[in-house]
Design a protein around this motif. Sequence first.
Motif, PDB file in Angstrom:
ATOM      1  N   GLY A 110     -15.227 138.528 -63.404  1.00  0.00           N
ATOM      2  CA  GLY A 110     -14.294 137.430 -63.588  1.00  0.00           C
ATOM      3  C   GLY A 110     -14.938 136.112 -63.950  1.00  0.00           C
ATOM      4  O   GLY A 110     -14.427 135.375 -64.802  1.00  0.00           O
ATOM      5  N   PHE A 111     -16.075 135.767 -63.319  1.00  0.00           N
ATOM      6  CA  PHE A 111     -16.672 134.473 -63.609  1.00  0.00           C
ATOM      7  C   PHE A 111     -17.222 134.424 -65.026  1.00  0.00           C
ATOM      8  O   PHE A 111     -17.135 133.392 -65.699  1.00  0.00           O
ATOM      9  CB  PHE A 111     -17.781 134.135 -62.607  1.00  0.00           C
ATOM     10  CG  PHE A 111     -18.277 132.722 -62.733  1.00  0.00           C
ATOM     11  CD1 PHE A 111     -17.528 131.667 -62.245  1.00  0.00           C
ATOM     12  CD2 PHE A 111     -19.489 132.440 -63.349  1.00  0.00           C
ATOM     13  CE1 PHE A 111     -17.968 130.350 -62.369  1.00  0.00           C
ATOM     14  CE2 PHE A 111     -19.945 131.135 -63.481  1.00  0.00           C
ATOM     15  CZ  PHE A 111     -19.176 130.090 -62.985  1.00  0.00           C
ATOM     16  N   VAL A 112     -17.795 135.526 -65.505  1.00  0.00           N
ATOM     17  CA  VAL A 112     -18.277 135.579 -66.889  1.00  0.00           C
ATOM     18  C   VAL A 112     -17.109 135.388 -67.859  1.00  0.00           C
ATOM     19  O   VAL A 112     -17.206 134.642 -68.845  1.00  0.00           O
ATOM     20  CB  VAL A 112     -19.001 136.911 -67.147  1.00  0.00           C
ATOM     21  CG1 VAL A 112     -19.264 137.113 -68.625  1.00  0.00           C
ATOM     22  CG2 VAL A 112     -20.313 136.962 -66.366  1.00  0.00           C
ATOM     23  N   TYR A 113     -15.974 136.032 -67.572  1.00  0.00           N
ATOM     24  CA  TYR A 113     -14.794 135.878 -68.412  1.00  0.00           C
ATOM     25  C   TYR A 113     -14.272 134.440 -68.352  1.00  0.00           C
ATOM     26  O   TYR A 113     -13.881 133.847 -69.372  1.00  0.00           O
ATOM     27  CB  TYR A 113     -13.694 136.843 -67.957  1.00  0.00           C
ATOM     28  CG  TYR A 113     -13.768 138.228 -68.552  1.00  0.00           C
ATOM     29  CD1 TYR A 113     -14.885 139.031 -68.359  1.00  0.00           C
ATOM     30  CD2 TYR A 113     -12.719 138.749 -69.292  1.00  0.00           C
ATOM     31  CE1 TYR A 113     -14.948 140.314 -68.898  1.00  0.00           C
ATOM     32  CE2 TYR A 113     -12.778 140.013 -69.832  1.00  0.00           C
ATOM     33  CZ  TYR A 113     -13.893 140.801 -69.637  1.00  0.00           C
ATOM     34  OH  TYR A 113     -13.951 142.068 -70.173  1.00  0.00           O
ATOM     35  N   ALA A 114     -14.245 133.851 -67.150  1.00  0.00           N
ATOM     36  CA  ALA A 114     -13.743 132.486 -66.988  1.00  0.00           C
ATOM     37  C   ALA A 114     -14.645 131.478 -67.691  1.00  0.00           C
ATOM     38  O   ALA A 114     -14.161 130.529 -68.334  1.00  0.00           O
ATOM     39  CB  ALA A 114     -13.628 132.148 -65.503  1.00  0.00           C
ATOM     40  N   LEU A 115     -15.951 131.670 -67.583  1.00  0.00           N
ATOM     41  CA  LEU A 115     -16.908 130.770 -68.221  1.00  0.00           C
ATOM     42  C   LEU A 115     -16.775 130.831 -69.743  1.00  0.00           C
ATOM     43  O   LEU A 115     -16.802 129.795 -70.430  1.00  0.00           O
ATOM     44  CB  LEU A 115     -18.328 131.168 -67.801  1.00  0.00           C
ATOM     45  CG  LEU A 115     -19.423 130.123 -67.786  1.00  0.00           C
ATOM     46  CD1 LEU A 115     -19.050 128.921 -66.942  1.00  0.00           C
ATOM     47  CD2 LEU A 115     -20.720 130.747 -67.278  1.00  0.00           C
ATOM     48  N   THR A 116     -16.605 132.039 -70.272  1.00  0.00           N
ATOM     49  CA  THR A 116     -16.427 132.208 -71.717  1.00  0.00           C
ATOM     50  C   THR A 116     -15.127 131.555 -72.182  1.00  0.00           C
ATOM     51  O   THR A 116     -15.083 130.909 -73.238  1.00  0.00           O
ATOM     52  CB  THR A 116     -16.432 133.707 -72.074  1.00  0.00           C
ATOM     53  OG1 THR A 116     -17.668 134.281 -71.651  1.00  0.00           O
ATOM     54  CG2 THR A 116     -16.271 133.919 -73.564  1.00  0.00           C
ATOM     55  N   THR A 117     -14.058 131.699 -71.398  1.00  0.00           N
ATOM     56  CA  THR A 117     -12.775 131.080 -71.727  1.00  0.00           C
ATOM     57  C   THR A 117     -12.890 129.565 -71.713  1.00  0.00           C
ATOM     58  O   THR A 117     -12.379 128.872 -72.610  1.00  0.00           O
ATOM     59  CB  THR A 117     -11.692 131.535 -70.731  1.00  0.00           C
ATOM     60  OG1 THR A 117     -11.589 132.960 -70.774  1.00  0.00           O
ATOM     61  CG2 THR A 117     -10.339 130.927 -71.061  1.00  0.00           C
TER      62      THR A 117
END
Length: 317
Positions: A110-117
Amino acid sequence: MRGVGHYLPDRIVPNSEFETRLDTSDEWIRSRSGIERRHFAADHENTSDLGAHAARAALADAGLEAADLDAIILATSTADLTFPSAATMVQDAIGMQSGFAFDVQAVCAGFVYALTTANAMILTGQARRILVIGAETFSRIIDHEDRATSVLFGDGAGALILEAQDGDGSAADRGILASDLNSDGRYRDILYVDGGVGTRDTGFLRMQGKEVFRHAVEKLAETAETALASIGLSGADVDWIVPHQANIRIIQATAKRMGVPMDRVITTVQDHGNTSAASIPLALSVGKARGQIKQGDLIVTEAIGGGLAWGSVVLRW
């Protein structure tokens, strides 16, 4: 990266606590996961409470106020309620009365996805300064009678503030340089929670450990190498790997495949267990506090979680 912070609940749960009710031991848990202890949230603490504490720590580190933020993106699989989002609860808790807030759910990735977003929103001009949080209370969804999974997870939160800055578009820029996101729903049954809206029950986490391990070792090194290669870099250029803190053997195997020695890997799994979406920002904050991570360092983060969903981010601190 303008600021970073984290929060851990007061209650520390050592491995020895599990020996009183499960057929397990401190040695068994350490040898298979590297975990020595973890933190569990108090009865009155929800995921948004942990996230708000981490948010305040990141704001203090950055010398900013909540009013200076344009957005909050919170990665979690254990939001307080089905809705509204935990992010809006954090928004209220820190006194941010403008901008927007929402949750991202990609389990441990989730954090990787959130950071990319967040990075995409900054690049497109939708926001200039975004608070990205990973927060979890996995102690609420683990089956405490399951010897295989209950010893692995913990609660906590980490937060990072991303801010728009000018750069020359090269790998020497500070901030997020590259990312790689993936998912494959064919493997959803090897790591999942057997509850939700459809069952009208919260459910418990279920995992096929050997299968998850196999996919993790293969996919984590691959996604990190893909992200690095997209900007002409390799493992030899990396100052720190800050991986999802799930299992020390996965962390070691991934680093070996990338050709990065373990003295260039930030590890907190021994103290926190697997905190899912919170583990990377927690490790970033701890790594900075320890004096390991310094401005200009090239960092790779990578994670895999239920879905399966996995990905990586390359950033310069």
